[in-house]
Design an enzyme around this catalytic site. Structure first.
Site, PDB file in Angstrom:
ATOM      1  N   ASP A   4     -30.306 -37.793  16.977  1.00  0.00           N
ATOM      2  CA  ASP A   4     -29.464 -37.853  17.906  1.00  0.00           C
ATOM      3  C   ASP A   4     -28.143 -36.846  17.493  1.00  0.00           C
ATOM      4  O   ASP A   4     -28.297 -36.103  16.698  1.00  0.00           O
ATOM      5  CB  ASP A   4     -28.849 -39.245  17.637  1.00  0.00           C
ATOM      6  CG  ASP A   4     -27.636 -39.624  18.560  1.00  0.00           C
ATOM      7  OD1 ASP A   4     -27.564 -39.415  19.453  1.00  0.00           O
ATOM      8  OD2 ASP A   4     -26.733 -40.176  17.639  1.00  0.00           O
ATOM      9  N   PHE A   5     -27.306 -36.692  18.564  1.00  0.00           N
ATOM     10  CA  PHE A   5     -26.288 -35.812  18.488  1.00  0.00           C
ATOM     11  C   PHE A   5     -25.018 -36.496  18.243  1.00  0.00           C
ATOM     12  O   PHE A   5     -24.249 -36.449  16.962  1.00  0.00           O
ATOM     13  CB  PHE A   5     -26.072 -34.905  19.648  1.00  0.00           C
ATOM     14  CG  PHE A   5     -24.947 -34.004  19.750  1.00  0.00           C
ATOM     15  CD1 PHE A   5     -25.122 -32.753  19.074  1.00  0.00           C
ATOM     16  CD2 PHE A   5     -23.654 -34.270  20.345  1.00  0.00           C
ATOM     17  CE1 PHE A   5     -24.138 -31.831  18.939  1.00  0.00           C
ATOM     18  CE2 PHE A   5     -22.705 -33.271  20.113  1.00  0.00           C
ATOM     19  CZ  PHE A   5     -22.866 -32.133  19.612  1.00  0.00           C
ATOM     20  N   ASP A   6     -24.177 -37.271  18.991  1.00  0.00           N
ATOM     21  CA  ASP A   6     -23.115 -38.039  18.667  1.00  0.00           C
ATOM     22  C   ASP A   6     -23.057 -39.039  17.537  1.00  0.00           C
ATOM     23  O   ASP A   6     -23.768 -39.851  17.803  1.00  0.00           O
ATOM     24  CB  ASP A   6     -22.555 -38.630  20.024  1.00  0.00           C
ATOM     25  CG  ASP A   6     -22.074 -37.195  21.214  1.00  0.00           C
ATOM     26  OD1 ASP A   6     -20.867 -37.035  21.107  1.00  0.00           O
ATOM     27  OD2 ASP A   6     -22.881 -37.239  22.110  1.00  0.00           O
ATOM     28  N   ASP A 178     -27.267 -43.249  15.375  1.00  0.00           N
ATOM     29  CA  ASP A 178     -26.047 -44.098  14.818  1.00  0.00           C
ATOM     30  C   ASP A 178     -25.838 -45.292  15.782  1.00  0.00           C
ATOM     31  O   ASP A 178     -24.783 -45.941  15.446  1.00  0.00           O
ATOM     32  CB  ASP A 178     -24.837 -43.390  14.717  1.00  0.00           C
ATOM     33  CG  ASP A 178     -24.130 -42.840  16.171  1.00  0.00           C
ATOM     34  OD1 ASP A 178     -24.979 -42.144  17.101  1.00  0.00           O
ATOM     35  OD2 ASP A 178     -23.149 -43.270  16.405  1.00  0.00           O
TER      36      ASP A 178
HETATM   37 MG    MG Z   1     -25.130 -41.112  18.556  1.00  0.00          MG
END
Ligand code: MG
Length: 236
Positions: A4-6, A178
């Site tokens: 994932d990124f964020d 997350d």
């Molecule tokens: Mg995220």
């Protein structure tokens, strides 16, 4: 290695536009891409956003908008599904911008729209009600996230379908995430595992980490800095 990124590579910040991957992330992902069969960033952000924020991530597959968009040879390729829903999403985004109380951020992503209350948590109920109502009227589906809710097309997949597709030909697959939107990716790992693939689900912890994500993880990383550190150690 799928991530994932964020909240995983990029620390969460008040303004979603201001999020940046930790310095060195693109270099580490590129170095891993040179060694592993596949390194991919699987995000709810538009693919164009990912190319802008990870411009040096050579050899890294970028899947945006939960798989509705993909970067191929540096060019964003949109699925037919994504294109079809753009006008509907635009209409809902317009309405959100007109009606949202001050402090609510409307993030237009093209084929999806996210409403954020990070700087105005008192409006969490408002975005929930708006999303529920807009979903009912438009056919979009409301997905809750960290201090946010996102309206996405009903089909066209989620991170799980991306993980299943990208991981189909691999013998070992890890996914790092997350938030609630990463749960389908963890579920996809379970399905791959049932098919004989070795999998690793990494949850990235925070004060907002959903309990069900932590519970479904094989390993918990303390935050984006711990993720970057762990990825660096993979390089040896
Ligand atoms: Mg995220």
């Amino acid at each position: 290695m799928l991530t994932d990124f964020d909240g995983t590579l990029a620390p969460i910040v008040d303004d979603p536009d201001a999020a940046e991957a930790l310095p060195g992330s693109a270099e580490v992902l590129s170095a891993l891409a040179a060694r592993l069969a596949l390194v991919a960033v699987v995000s709810g952000r538009p693919a164009s956003y990912l190319t802008r924020h990870l411009p040096d991530a050579r050899g890294v597959v970028l899947a945006g908008l939960y798989g509705l968009e993909r970067v191929v040879d540096g060019r964003v390729v949109e699925s037919d599904e994504a294109r079809r829903w753009r006008p509907v999403v635009a209409e809902v985004a317009d309405r959100a911008e007109r009606e949202a109380p001050a402090g609510v951020t409307v993030e237009r992503k093209g084929s999806s729209v996210a409403l954020h209350v990070r700087t105005a948590p008192q409006h969490a109920g408002w975005i929930e009600r708006f999303a529920e109502h807009a979903a009912g009227g438009s056919g979009l589906v409301a997905h809750p996230g960290r201090m946010s809710v996102e309206l996405r097309p009903p089909t066209g997949g989620d991170k799980g379908s991306v993980v299943e597709e990208l991981g189909a030909s691999l013998s070992r697959v890890a996914f790092l995430g997350d938030d609630r939107g990463d749960l389908p990716a963890f579920a996809a790992l379970e399905r791959l595992r049932a098919g004989g693939v070795t999998t690793l689900a990494v949850a990235v912890d925070s004060t907002e980490a959903p309990a069900e994500l932590l519970a479904a993880a094989d390993v918990v990383a303390a935050g984006p800095a711990a993720v970057l550190e762990a990825l660096r150690t993979l390089l040896g």
